[in-house]
Design a protein around this motif. Structure first.
Motif, PDB file in Angstrom:
ATOM      1  N   ALA A 101       0.807  -1.222   0.000  1.00  0.00           N
ATOM      2  CA  ALA A 101       0.000   0.000   0.000  1.00  0.00           C
ATOM      3  C   ALA A 101       0.840   1.271   0.000  1.00  0.00           C
ATOM      4  CB  ALA A 101      -0.960  -0.003   1.191  1.00  0.00           C
ATOM      5  N   GLY A 102       1.865   1.331   0.825  1.00  0.00           N
ATOM      6  CA  GLY A 102       2.694   2.534   0.894  1.00  0.00           C
ATOM      7  C   GLY A 102       3.439   2.784  -0.413  1.00  0.00           C
ATOM      8  N   MET A 103       4.020   1.730  -0.970  1.00  0.00           N
ATOM      9  CA  MET A 103       4.748   1.873  -2.230  1.00  0.00           C
ATOM     10  C   MET A 103       3.784   2.262  -3.345  1.00  0.00           C
ATOM     11  SD  MET A 103       7.568   1.914  -3.910  1.00  0.00           S
ATOM     12  CE  MET A 103       8.882   1.041  -3.061  1.00  0.00           C
ATOM     13  N   TYR A 104       2.629   1.626  -3.385  1.00  0.00           N
ATOM     14  CA  TYR A 104       1.621   1.916  -4.417  1.00  0.00           C
ATOM     15  C   TYR A 104       1.210   3.388  -4.357  1.00  0.00           C
ATOM     16  CZ  TYR A 104      -2.738   1.414  -7.053  1.00  0.00           C
ATOM     17  OH  TYR A 104      -3.749   1.543  -7.962  1.00  0.00           O
ATOM     18  N   GLU A 105       0.987   3.879  -3.162  1.00  0.00           N
ATOM     19  CA  GLU A 105       0.625   5.289  -2.990  1.00  0.00           C
ATOM     20  C   GLU A 105       1.747   6.197  -3.506  1.00  0.00           C
ATOM     21  OE1 GLU A 105       0.136   8.406   0.702  1.00  0.00           O
ATOM     22  OE2 GLU A 105      -0.441   6.328   1.050  1.00  0.00           O
ATOM     23  N   LEU A 106       2.981   5.867  -3.169  1.00  0.00           N
ATOM     24  CA  LEU A 106       4.122   6.657  -3.608  1.00  0.00           C
ATOM     25  C   LEU A 106       4.270   6.635  -5.126  1.00  0.00           C
ATOM     26  CD1 LEU A 106       6.671   8.282  -2.728  1.00  0.00           C
ATOM     27  CD2 LEU A 106       7.900   6.089  -2.790  1.00  0.00           C
ATOM     28  N   MET A 107       4.110   5.472  -5.733  1.00  0.00           N
ATOM     29  CA  MET A 107       4.316   5.320  -7.172  1.00  0.00           C
ATOM     30  C   MET A 107       3.395   6.209  -7.998  1.00  0.00           C
ATOM     31  SD  MET A 107       4.694   1.172  -7.171  1.00  0.00           S
ATOM     32  CE  MET A 107       4.206   0.951  -8.871  1.00  0.00           C
ATOM     33  N   PHE A 108       2.213   6.460  -7.511  1.00  0.00           N
ATOM     34  CA  PHE A 108       1.251   7.208  -8.310  1.00  0.00           C
ATOM     35  C   PHE A 108       1.040   8.632  -7.822  1.00  0.00           C
ATOM     36  CE2 PHE A 108       0.444   2.814  -9.409  1.00  0.00           C
ATOM     37  CZ  PHE A 108       0.523   2.912 -10.786  1.00  0.00           C
ATOM     38  N   ARG A 109       2.003   9.125  -7.040  1.00  0.00           N
ATOM     39  CA  ARG A 109       1.940  10.537  -6.654  1.00  0.00           C
ATOM     40  C   ARG A 109       2.168  11.400  -7.882  1.00  0.00           C
ATOM     41  NH1 ARG A 109       5.331  12.089  -1.379  1.00  0.00           N
ATOM     42  NH2 ARG A 109       5.633  13.904  -2.743  1.00  0.00           N
ATOM     43  N   HIS A 110       1.241  12.290  -8.113  1.00  0.00           N
ATOM     44  CA  HIS A 110       1.295  13.149  -9.296  1.00  0.00           C
ATOM     45  C   HIS A 110       2.576  13.979  -9.346  1.00  0.00           C
ATOM     46  CE1 HIS A 110      -0.275  15.510 -12.597  1.00  0.00           C
ATOM     47  NE2 HIS A 110       0.016  16.597 -11.931  1.00  0.00           N
ATOM     48  N   ASP A 111       3.009  14.508  -8.201  1.00  0.00           N
ATOM     49  CA  ASP A 111       4.201  15.350  -8.202  1.00  0.00           C
ATOM     50  C   ASP A 111       5.450  14.578  -8.619  1.00  0.00           C
ATOM     51  OD1 ASP A 111       4.082  13.928  -5.764  1.00  0.00           O
ATOM     52  OD2 ASP A 111       5.148  15.480  -4.660  1.00  0.00           O
ATOM     53  N   LEU A 112       5.511  13.296  -8.297  1.00  0.00           N
ATOM     54  CA  LEU A 112       6.661  12.492  -8.705  1.00  0.00           C
ATOM     55  C   LEU A 112       6.613  12.186 -10.197  1.00  0.00           C
ATOM     56  CD1 LEU A 112       7.071   9.905  -5.808  1.00  0.00           C
ATOM     57  CD2 LEU A 112       8.151  12.136  -6.076  1.00  0.00           C
ATOM     58  N   LEU A 113       5.438  11.807 -10.669  1.00  0.00           N
ATOM     59  CA  LEU A 113       5.301  11.482 -12.090  1.00  0.00           C
ATOM     60  C   LEU A 113       5.549  12.707 -12.968  1.00  0.00           C
ATOM     61  CD1 LEU A 113       2.229   9.102 -11.908  1.00  0.00           C
ATOM     62  CD2 LEU A 113       4.587   8.470 -12.443  1.00  0.00           C
ATOM     63  N   GLU A 114       5.103  13.862 -12.502  1.00  0.00           N
ATOM     64  CA  GLU A 114       5.274  15.090 -13.281  1.00  0.00           C
ATOM     65  C   GLU A 114       6.672  15.681 -13.173  1.00  0.00           C
ATOM     66  OE1 GLU A 114       3.236  16.777 -15.460  1.00  0.00           O
ATOM     67  OE2 GLU A 114       2.101  14.924 -15.329  1.00  0.00           O
ATOM     68  N   SER A 115       7.416  15.312 -12.133  1.00  0.00           N
ATOM     69  CA  SER A 115       8.724  15.933 -11.899  1.00  0.00           C
ATOM     70  C   SER A 115       9.746  15.568 -12.966  1.00  0.00           C
ATOM     71  CB  SER A 115       9.257  15.541 -10.517  1.00  0.00           C
ATOM     72  OG  SER A 115       9.651  14.178 -10.513  1.00  0.00           O
ATOM     73  N   GLY A 116       9.572  14.433 -13.601  1.00  0.00           N
ATOM     74  CA  GLY A 116      10.524  14.008 -14.622  1.00  0.00           C
ATOM     75  C   GLY A 116      11.793  13.395 -14.067  1.00  0.00           C
ATOM     76  N   HIS A 117      11.900  13.278 -12.741  1.00  0.00           N
ATOM     77  CA  HIS A 117      13.098  12.698 -12.142  1.00  0.00           C
ATOM     78  C   HIS A 117      13.201  11.219 -12.483  1.00  0.00           C
ATOM     79  CE1 HIS A 117      14.024  16.325 -10.065  1.00  0.00           C
ATOM     80  NE2 HIS A 117      12.912  16.304  -9.366  1.00  0.00           N
ATOM     81  N   LEU A 118      14.389  10.835 -12.907  1.00  0.00           N
ATOM     82  CA  LEU A 118      14.726   9.440 -13.195  1.00  0.00           C
ATOM     83  C   LEU A 118      13.815   8.804 -14.232  1.00  0.00           C
ATOM     84  CD1 LEU A 118      15.331   8.305  -9.510  1.00  0.00           C
ATOM     85  CD2 LEU A 118      17.032   9.073 -11.162  1.00  0.00           C
ATOM     86  N   GLY A 119      13.138   9.598 -15.044  1.00  0.00           N
ATOM     87  CA  GLY A 119      12.263   9.047 -16.067  1.00  0.00           C
ATOM     88  C   GLY A 119      11.138   8.217 -15.494  1.00  0.00           C
ATOM     89  N   LEU A 120      10.627   8.611 -14.330  1.00  0.00           N
ATOM     90  CA  LEU A 120       9.618   7.808 -13.654  1.00  0.00           C
ATOM     91  C   LEU A 120       8.385   7.593 -14.528  1.00  0.00           C
ATOM     92  CD1 LEU A 120       9.243   6.327 -11.019  1.00  0.00           C
ATOM     93  CD2 LEU A 120       8.207   8.373 -10.053  1.00  0.00           C
ATOM     94  N   ARG A 121       7.963   8.611 -15.245  1.00  0.00           N
ATOM     95  CA  ARG A 121       6.813   8.455 -16.130  1.00  0.00           C
ATOM     96  C   ARG A 121       7.117   7.399 -17.193  1.00  0.00           C
ATOM     97  NH1 ARG A 121       2.169  10.742 -16.942  1.00  0.00           N
ATOM     98  NH2 ARG A 121       2.528  12.497 -15.588  1.00  0.00           N
ATOM     99  N   ASP A 122       8.334   7.407 -17.723  1.00  0.00           N
ATOM    100  CA  ASP A 122       8.718   6.417 -18.726  1.00  0.00           C
ATOM    101  C   ASP A 122       8.762   5.012 -18.136  1.00  0.00           C
ATOM    102  OD1 ASP A 122       8.948   8.461 -20.576  1.00  0.00           O
ATOM    103  OD2 ASP A 122      11.105   8.701 -20.255  1.00  0.00           O
ATOM    104  N   THR A 123       9.018   4.916 -16.855  1.00  0.00           N
ATOM    105  CA  THR A 123       9.032   3.625 -16.177  1.00  0.00           C
ATOM    106  C   THR A 123       7.620   3.083 -16.014  1.00  0.00           C
ATOM    107  OG1 THR A 123      10.988   4.314 -14.964  1.00  0.00           O
ATOM    108  CG2 THR A 123       9.796   2.452 -14.076  1.00  0.00           C
TER     109      THR A 123
END
Length: 194
Positions: A101-123
């Protein structure tokens, strides 16, 4: 050839974050606590991850890699039928969301996906691409991206509402399988229909 000490500490920080999110949830992921668990000073993470978002993105990237590995294993066990493969993918996605649950919540945080860090959106996009491709094979008359998007939204909603206990209360279900079956029927149509 000697190991890069920076690489080792970066890995240790991410490992500590992964363990922390598993034990205490995404809200526990402070730089100070990750550093403490990695056995370094509270300022050390900034040398390797200039922003908190970069470290969180690296931790979330591990979650996406884990989910991808689980989906790959589930699909290896599924037959060639696209509906069977979507069912295996969806079941794996829900099980991952509920077990992590904690990881799942983190994975779909909009700010992380939008930040472009480490190509997270591409992952995260290859999994959606796979769902879209399989959906297109099941529903060739439909816009596969839209149907896959609606199905993914439905799965995400099932995962969230199940975690909160809302679906169990509303439906009396003690297993998410009937809800998964209903979502697949709603988005993909009856099995065997073409």
């Amino acid at each position: 050839m000697t190991a890069d000490p920076d690489s080792g500490l970066r890995t240790r920080l991410v490992d500590a974050g992964v363990a922390l999110v598993a034990a205490e949830g995404a809200q526990a992921l402070t730089l100070r606590e990750i550093a403490r668990r990695a056995g370094v000073s509270h300022g050390a993470p900034r040398r390797y991850f200039p922003t908190h978002l970069e470290l969180l993105s690296a931790i979330a990237g591990r979650g996406f890699a884990d989910l991808a590995d689980r989906v790959r294993a589930a699909l290896d066990g599924a037959g060639p039928d696209p509906r069977e493969r979507v069912t295996a993918l969806a079941r794996t996605y829900l099980a991952f969301a509920l077990d992590n649950a904690g990881m799942y919540e983190l994975m779909f945080r909009h700010d992380l996906l939008e930040s472009g860090h480490l190509g997270l959106r591409d992952t995260s996009l290859p999994l959606f691409g796979l769902l879209t491709e399989l959906t297109g094979r099941i529903r060739p008359e439909a816009d596969a991206r839209r149907v896959a998007g609606a199905l993914w939204a439905n799965l995400h909603g099932i995962a969230q509402l199940w975690r909160w206990g809302s679906l169990q209360l509303a439906t009396g279900a003690d297993d998410f399988t009937p809800l998964l079956d209903a979502a697949l029927l709603a988005h993909l149509g009856p099995a065997g229909a073409r």
